[in-house]
Design an enzyme around this catalytic site. Structure first.
Site, PDB file in Angstrom:
ATOM      1  N   PHE A  90     -58.741 -27.556  51.705  1.00 16.15           N
ATOM      2  CA  PHE A  90     -60.221 -27.447  51.417  1.00 16.15           C
ATOM      3  C   PHE A  90     -60.949 -28.269  52.129  1.00 16.15           C
ATOM      4  CE2 PHE A  90     -64.264 -27.766  48.748  1.00 16.15           C
ATOM      5  CZ  PHE A  90     -64.261 -26.467  48.309  1.00 16.15           C
ATOM      6  N   ARG A 143     -61.861 -13.054  46.414  1.00 19.36           N
ATOM      7  CA  ARG A 143     -60.860 -13.685  45.491  1.00 19.36           C
ATOM      8  C   ARG A 143     -61.224 -13.563  43.957  1.00 19.36           C
ATOM      9  NH1 ARG A 143     -61.032 -20.333  45.560  1.00 19.36           N
ATOM     10  NH2 ARG A 143     -62.766 -19.948  44.418  1.00 19.36           N
ATOM     11  N   ASP A 203     -54.464 -33.034  45.576  1.00 22.01           N
ATOM     12  CA  ASP A 203     -55.586 -32.440  45.300  1.00 22.01           C
ATOM     13  C   ASP A 203     -55.399 -31.471  44.348  1.00 22.01           C
ATOM     14  OD1 ASP A 203     -57.940 -30.826  44.924  1.00 22.01           O
ATOM     15  OD2 ASP A 203     -58.960 -31.284  46.794  1.00 22.01           O
ATOM     16  N   TYR A 232     -64.720 -28.623  36.431  1.00 22.14           N
ATOM     17  CA  TYR A 232     -65.481 -27.344  36.220  1.00 22.14           C
ATOM     18  C   TYR A 232     -64.924 -26.135  36.413  1.00 22.14           C
ATOM     19  CZ  TYR A 232     -66.185 -28.444  41.325  1.00 22.14           C
ATOM     20  OH  TYR A 232     -66.015 -28.889  42.410  1.00 22.14           O
ATOM     21  N   LYS A 233     -63.520 -26.244  36.905  1.00 20.40           N
ATOM     22  CA  LYS A 233     -63.004 -24.939  36.975  1.00 20.40           C
ATOM     23  C   LYS A 233     -62.315 -24.386  35.810  1.00 20.40           C
ATOM     24  CE  LYS A 233     -62.443 -25.756  42.014  1.00 20.40           C
ATOM     25  NZ  LYS A 233     -63.350 -25.021  42.537  1.00 20.40           N
TER      26      LYS A 233
END
Length: 440
Positions: free
Chosen positions: A142, A399, A220, A245-246
């Protein structure tokens, strides 16, 4: 619907049966989801839970509204970073008091990378060996992870002889790079689940390999926490960061978390030595003295409203095993893929098909499936217009995320029907779907 009505009926019957057998099915009622929306983007932003909404109202109206500043003690605001951190620790296989909730992934990466480099330099000095100057990562990590290394390098390389380098390689070359350059690598920094294709690294094997070469390891967990079984303490992971927040449903901009192995805390030094990371923050002393434990990673005043909302959202996980979450994740993933394949097969071939852009086996992916298509962005926008909220990742990836707590198998079938119809009829070519938004 597919021209093969028997196929449609069979898929619906299977979806209903899977719903009935799902031990997590009832948790969907704990979320405030819009009507007529299939939300398959919980891997970017989890939805609002009833508990989170109630806590937000309580914190604003009662705690802040009535108790005012006394809430730091009365409602224990001051300990929220460690309270929330310990809830997250249970989900990632970490020991108590080794996880702190604060700041963002990017800021926490800066702290932990800096701390790891200092530890590596100290070890080199003790061993009378050359300092290690490489941070190894992979090319399609990322971007923020890579950017933080680049920024740290600009800071450290100014006017010094030792030059910090980012060594980014293809995923298939990570093991070889460790074996060939291990004596120069200070930190191995990887994301456990790839954000584009969902590939999962073997966390334990890579950590062991790196340690055998004297390399510190930072993981991560942005696309892992709350949906994949993790065992950070058992695997002797050194450092980890993640967001909330996911899959943890903490809300937009919810604070991140940072993990440090207990054995490393006494010698840890991180550069953002803010007042709440002080051993005695309310003594307001002139000189900094770090806290003994994980609290030393704190900097400034925590964001109480967002952290309180996250605290409430995490309570849902208290009675759920991560293995059950993973089992349903795989089942949702597999069923959706099967629906898309069977529906497509019932029609004549399309001249612009979706191409699987991830491992074919659901158990080998994170909680997502990725498709490649030259018009993936427009397809995503067309899906959203029909109530299926997914996301796009540049340059050509559609996705679909599978959040086990609020998705049913009938949602998967309906999403597959809408997706295949949009691609087959090329509805994505309508002009309104080609306009790029700032956030994709």
């Amino acid at each position: 619907m597919p021209s093969n009505h028997k196929l449609a009926a069979d898929l619906l019957a299977k979806a209903k049966k899977l719903n009935q057998e799902d031990p997590l099915a009832s948790f969907k009622s704990e979320f405030l989801l819009p009507q007529n929306v299939i939300y398959v983007d919980g891997n970017s932003l989890g939805p609002l839970s009833k508990a989170a909404k109630n806590r937000a109202v309580e914190v604003v109206e009662q705690q802040w509204g009535n108790s005012l500043i006394s809430s730091w003690n009365v409602h224990d605001w001051i300990n929220l970073p460690t309270t929330v951190g310990n809830k997250i620790a249970k989900l990632i296989g970490a020991a108590p008091n080794t996880v702190i909730c604060c700041d963002s992934i990017s800021v926490n990466l800066f702290k932990l990378l800096s701390a790891a480099l200092l530890l590596s330099a100290k070890q080199a000095a003790d061993d009378k060996t050359d300092a290690r100057t490489l941070i190894l990562s992979q090319k399609d990590n990322f971007p923020t992870d890579l950017y933080m290394v680049q920024g740290l390098g600009q800071l450290l390389n100014s006017g010094t002889q030792t030059k910090l380098e980012l060594m980014s390689v293809d995923s298939k070359d990570i093991t070889r790079s460790i074996e060939e350059h291990g004596h120069r690598i200070a930190v191995l920094m990887l994301t456990h689940v790839n954000f584009r294709n969902g590939d999962i690294h073997d966390l334990q094997a890579l950590t062991e390999l790196a340690h055998a070469k004297g390399i510190l390891v930072l993981w991560d967990l942005a696309h892992s926490a709350g949906v994949l079984p993790l065992a950070l303490e058992e695997c002797e992971v050194d450092f980890a960061v993640g967001c909330t927040y996911k899959y943890l449903n903490g809300g937009p901009g919810a604070p991140g978390f940072a993990y440090v192995a207990e054995r490393l805390l006494p010698d840890l030094q991180q550069p953002l030595s803010g007042w709440l990371g002080h051993k005695k923050p309310f003594d307001f002393e002139h000189d900094y003295e770090k806290a003994a434990g994980i609290e030393q990673l704190l900097c400034g005043t925590p964001s109480i409203i967002s952290m309180s909302v996250l605290d409430a959202a995490l309570d849902m996980f208290e009675t759920i095993s991560v293995s059950d979450l993973r089992a349903k994740s795989i089942a949702l993933n597999d069923f959706f893929q099967s629906c898309v394949e069977q529906i497509n097969a019932s029609y004549s071939p399309s001249d612009s098909p979706l191409v699987l852009a991830c491992n074919e086996q659901a158990q080998m992916r994170g909680s997502q499936i990725s498709y490649k298509h030259p018009h993936a962005y427009a397809i995503c926008q067309a899906l959203i217009s029909e109530g299926v909220i997914s996301d796009f990742r540049s340059p050509d990836i559609l996705r679909i995320g599978f959040s086990p707590l609020f998705l049913h198998f009938t949602d998967m079938l309906n999403a597959a029907l809408i997706l295949t119809s949009i691609v087959r009829t090329k509805r994505y070519t309508q002009p309104q779907f080609l306009i790029k938004n700032k956030v994709t």
